[in-house]
Scaffold this motif. Structure first.
Motif, mmCIF file in Angstrom:
data_model
loop_
_atom_site.group_PDB
_atom_site.id
_atom_site.type_symbol
_atom_site.label_atom_id
_atom_site.label_comp_id
_atom_site.label_asym_id
_atom_site.label_seq_id
_atom_site.Cartn_x
_atom_site.Cartn_y
_atom_site.Cartn_z
ATOM 1 N N SER A 1 52.202 51.609 -20.091
ATOM 2 C CA SER A 1 51.239 52.837 -20.750
ATOM 3 C C SER A 1 50.897 52.360 -22.217
ATOM 4 N N ALA A 2 51.561 51.108 -22.746
ATOM 5 C CA ALA A 2 51.204 50.783 -24.027
ATOM 6 C C ALA A 2 50.522 49.081 -24.024
ATOM 7 N N GLY A 3 50.285 48.798 -22.843
ATOM 8 C CA GLY A 3 49.663 47.214 -23.044
ATOM 9 C C GLY A 3 48.410 47.193 -22.912
ATOM 10 N N GLY A 4 47.828 45.928 -22.795
ATOM 11 C CA GLY A 4 46.648 45.783 -22.672
ATOM 12 C C GLY A 4 46.091 45.641 -21.351
ATOM 13 N N PRO A 5 44.758 45.225 -21.141
ATOM 14 C CA PRO A 5 44.154 45.231 -19.703
ATOM 15 C C PRO A 5 45.011 44.282 -18.703
ATOM 16 N N HIS A 6 45.352 43.061 -19.108
ATOM 17 C CA HIS A 6 45.991 42.306 -18.231
ATOM 18 C C HIS A 6 47.377 42.744 -18.258
ATOM 19 N N VAL A 7 47.991 43.427 -18.875
ATOM 20 C CA VAL A 7 49.420 43.787 -18.971
ATOM 21 C C VAL A 7 49.463 45.166 -17.912
ATOM 22 N N ARG A 8 48.514 46.062 -18.199
ATOM 23 C CA ARG A 8 48.327 47.173 -17.336
ATOM 24 C C ARG A 8 48.327 46.732 -15.863
ATOM 25 N N GLU A 9 47.440 45.849 -15.759
ATOM 26 C CA GLU A 9 47.034 45.277 -14.275
ATOM 27 C C GLU A 9 48.260 44.602 -13.644
ATOM 28 N N ALA A 10 49.032 43.790 -14.491
ATOM 29 C CA ALA A 10 50.358 43.060 -13.875
ATOM 30 C C ALA A 10 51.351 44.111 -13.716
ATOM 31 N N ALA A 11 51.544 45.125 -14.389
ATOM 32 C CA ALA A 11 52.522 46.347 -14.267
ATOM 33 C C ALA A 11 51.954 47.110 -12.987
ATOM 34 N N THR A 12 51.068 47.327 -12.901
ATOM 35 C CA THR A 12 50.443 48.167 -11.955
ATOM 36 C C THR A 12 50.755 47.624 -10.421
ATOM 37 N N LYS A 13 50.374 46.224 -10.434
ATOM 38 C CA LYS A 13 50.608 45.486 -9.203
ATOM 39 C C LYS A 13 52.269 45.353 -8.849
ATOM 40 N N ALA A 14 53.105 45.109 -9.844
ATOM 41 C CA ALA A 14 54.641 45.129 -9.634
ATOM 42 C C ALA A 14 55.015 46.261 -9.315
ATOM 43 N N LEU A 15 54.764 47.514 -9.583
ATOM 44 C CA LEU A 15 55.183 48.772 -9.373
ATOM 45 C C LEU A 15 54.926 49.243 -8.142
ATOM 46 N N ARG A 16 53.460 48.874 -7.640
ATOM 47 C CA ARG A 16 53.047 49.148 -6.254
ATOM 48 C C ARG A 16 53.556 48.400 -5.057
ATOM 49 N N SER A 17 54.116 47.143 -5.253
ATOM 50 C CA SER A 17 54.611 46.657 -4.422
ATOM 51 C C SER A 17 56.023 47.271 -3.785
ATOM 52 N N GLY A 18 56.574 47.988 -4.448
ATOM 53 C CA GLY A 18 57.960 48.704 -4.043
ATOM 54 C C GLY A 18 59.111 47.784 -3.889
ATOM 55 N N LYS A 19 58.855 46.507 -4.386
ATOM 56 C CA LYS A 19 60.010 45.591 -4.464
ATOM 57 C C LYS A 19 60.706 45.332 -5.839
ATOM 58 N N ALA A 20 62.023 45.376 -5.771
ATOM 59 C CA ALA A 20 62.303 45.584 -7.177
ATOM 60 C C ALA A 20 62.520 44.050 -7.695
ATOM 61 N N GLU A 21 62.610 43.108 -7.090
ATOM 62 C CA GLU A 21 62.667 41.811 -7.674
ATOM 63 C C GLU A 21 61.029 41.722 -8.089
ATOM 64 N N ASP A 22 60.011 42.194 -7.783
ATOM 65 C CA ASP A 22 58.726 42.133 -8.446
ATOM 66 C C ASP A 22 58.782 42.731 -9.650
ATOM 67 N N VAL A 23 59.455 43.808 -9.621
ATOM 68 C CA VAL A 23 59.250 44.498 -10.974
ATOM 69 C C VAL A 23 60.254 43.744 -12.049
#
Length: 380
Positions: free
Chosen positions: A237-259
């Motif tokens: 919610s507070a990051g830049g474009p690249h941070v938001r993209e990386a966070a979204t990708k990790a959360l959508r994977s559904g894997k705890a190790e990715d997050v």
């Protein structure tokens, strides 16, 4: 008294034969009876002996049969006992771990004699089990916590099978719960108050030994995964474009190790990209502003320089025209006039009218000098 009694007895013994033999009737009856009964007495004796022999033979035969039956019964009993031993040893083999002392000893007994099987069941099994329990206690001690190692060492020092069995069946679990409680307390100390991990650890400490084991095996990992997802959402919610993209990708994977990877590594890599792009954009903006300012300064400075140069050129031309005696200054007049015109056009200085007037006077003077010379030449 004794002498009288002996005398009477001797006398009676001496008189008795005489009296008996003197009786005719007794003598005749006795002779007849003896002659008549002799054959009957012999026959009865023979019959009695035969019966005795038959009875003895029958008894011996019966005893022989009993002995044979006893031997058969003993043999049958022995065979039945060995079969039971085989079955008991087979059960031990089935529940033993291959390669253990019990397993090897049981296999050896099964391949041996009946006496080997009896010996194994009486003492071999116990000795082999003691060896296996000792090894198992050492293994548990090597991977256990502080309390488990202490309890295992105490059991080994006692060097009895009872002490080892007590540790394996009861003691190790009590000691393990002590170690689990210490580990959960450590996690609770490092967890953030109010987080899922903190609450789950506190609940496990207040629960049963099974609750503590369950928390360490699965519960702590689930609580950590939930806390990580919450943290990743905050960063997104507070990051830049690249941070938001990386966070979204990790959360959508559904894997705890990715997050977890995003929180440990990914967010910093993405943040560097965002910072690099921001710095580049800032530099580009500053460079553009500097260029615009430079262009403005150059434009303003260019006008001033041109005016000053034109003024200087006009002054130099006027000076040359005033000090020259041949016709060359007249040729330079258009240039001088041009300079004056250019100065008038640019309006670079307040002295421009004076420069124009001086140039005009010089031009008129030069014309008069030329005309006077031509007239002189014509007169001669």
């Amino acid at each position: 008294m004794k002498i009288n009694r002996v005398s009477v007895a001797v006398a009676a013994a001496a008189i008795a034969p005489a009296v008996l033999l003197s009786s005719p009737a007794f003598a005749a009856d006795g002779h007849k009876a003896s002659a008549a009964s002799a054959p009957d007495t012999a026959s009865e004796a023979q019959k009695s002996d035969a019966q005795k022999n038959n009875a003895q033979a029958s008894a011996e035969k019966e005893n022989a049969q009993k002995d044979e039956a006893s031997k058969d019964s003993a043999s049958s009993s022995k065979n039945a006992s060995d079969e039971d031993n085989r079955f008991a040893i087979l059960k031990i083999i089935n529940k033993s771990k291959p390669g253990s002392s019990v397993y090897e000893a049981a296999q050896k007994a099964m391949n041996g004699s009946a006496e080997d099987r009896v010996r194994f069941l009486k003492e071999g099994y116990e000795l082999a089990q003691f060896a296996d329990d000792t090894l198992r206690t050492v293994q548990i001690s090597s991977i256990g916590g502080k309390a488990v190692r202490r309890a295992a060492l105490e059991a080994l020092r006692k060097d009895t099978h009872e002490a080892l069995r007590q540790f394996l069946e009861v003691g190790q679990y009590v000691a393990r719960d002590e170690d689990n409680s210490a580990e959960i307390a450590r996690i609770l100390h490092t967890a953030k108050r109010g987080s899922m991990l903190f609450d789950a650890a506190q609940e496990a400490l207040d629960g049963s030994p099974e609750d503590r084991t369950r928390f360490l095996e699965t519960g702590q990992h689930a609580a950590r995964a939930t806390d990580d997802r919450i943290h990743a959402l905050r960063i997104l919610s507070a990051g830049g474009p690249h941070v938001r993209e990386a966070a979204t990708k990790a959360l959508r994977s559904g894997k705890a190790e990715d997050v977890r990877h995003f929180l440990d590594v990914g967010q910093y890599e993405a943040r560097k990209l965002d910072e690099a792009e921001a710095a580049k954009a800032k530099n580009s903006k500053d460079t553009k502003g500097d260029e615009n300012a430079k262009d403005g300064r150059e434009s303003k400075g260019g006008k001033a320089t041109t005016g000053a140069r034109q003024k200087q050129d006009g002054a130099m031309d006027a000076k040359k025209s005033n000090g020259t005696t041949d016709a060359k200054p007249a040729v330079a007049t258009p240039s001088t006039g041009s300079s004056g015109a250019q100065l008038a056009a640019t309006g670079a200085s307040s002295a421009t009218p004076w420069a124009i007037g001086g140039a005009a006077a010089l031009t008129v003077g030069a014309g008069l000098v030329i005309a006077s010379r031509r007239r002189t030449a014509g007169d001669h």
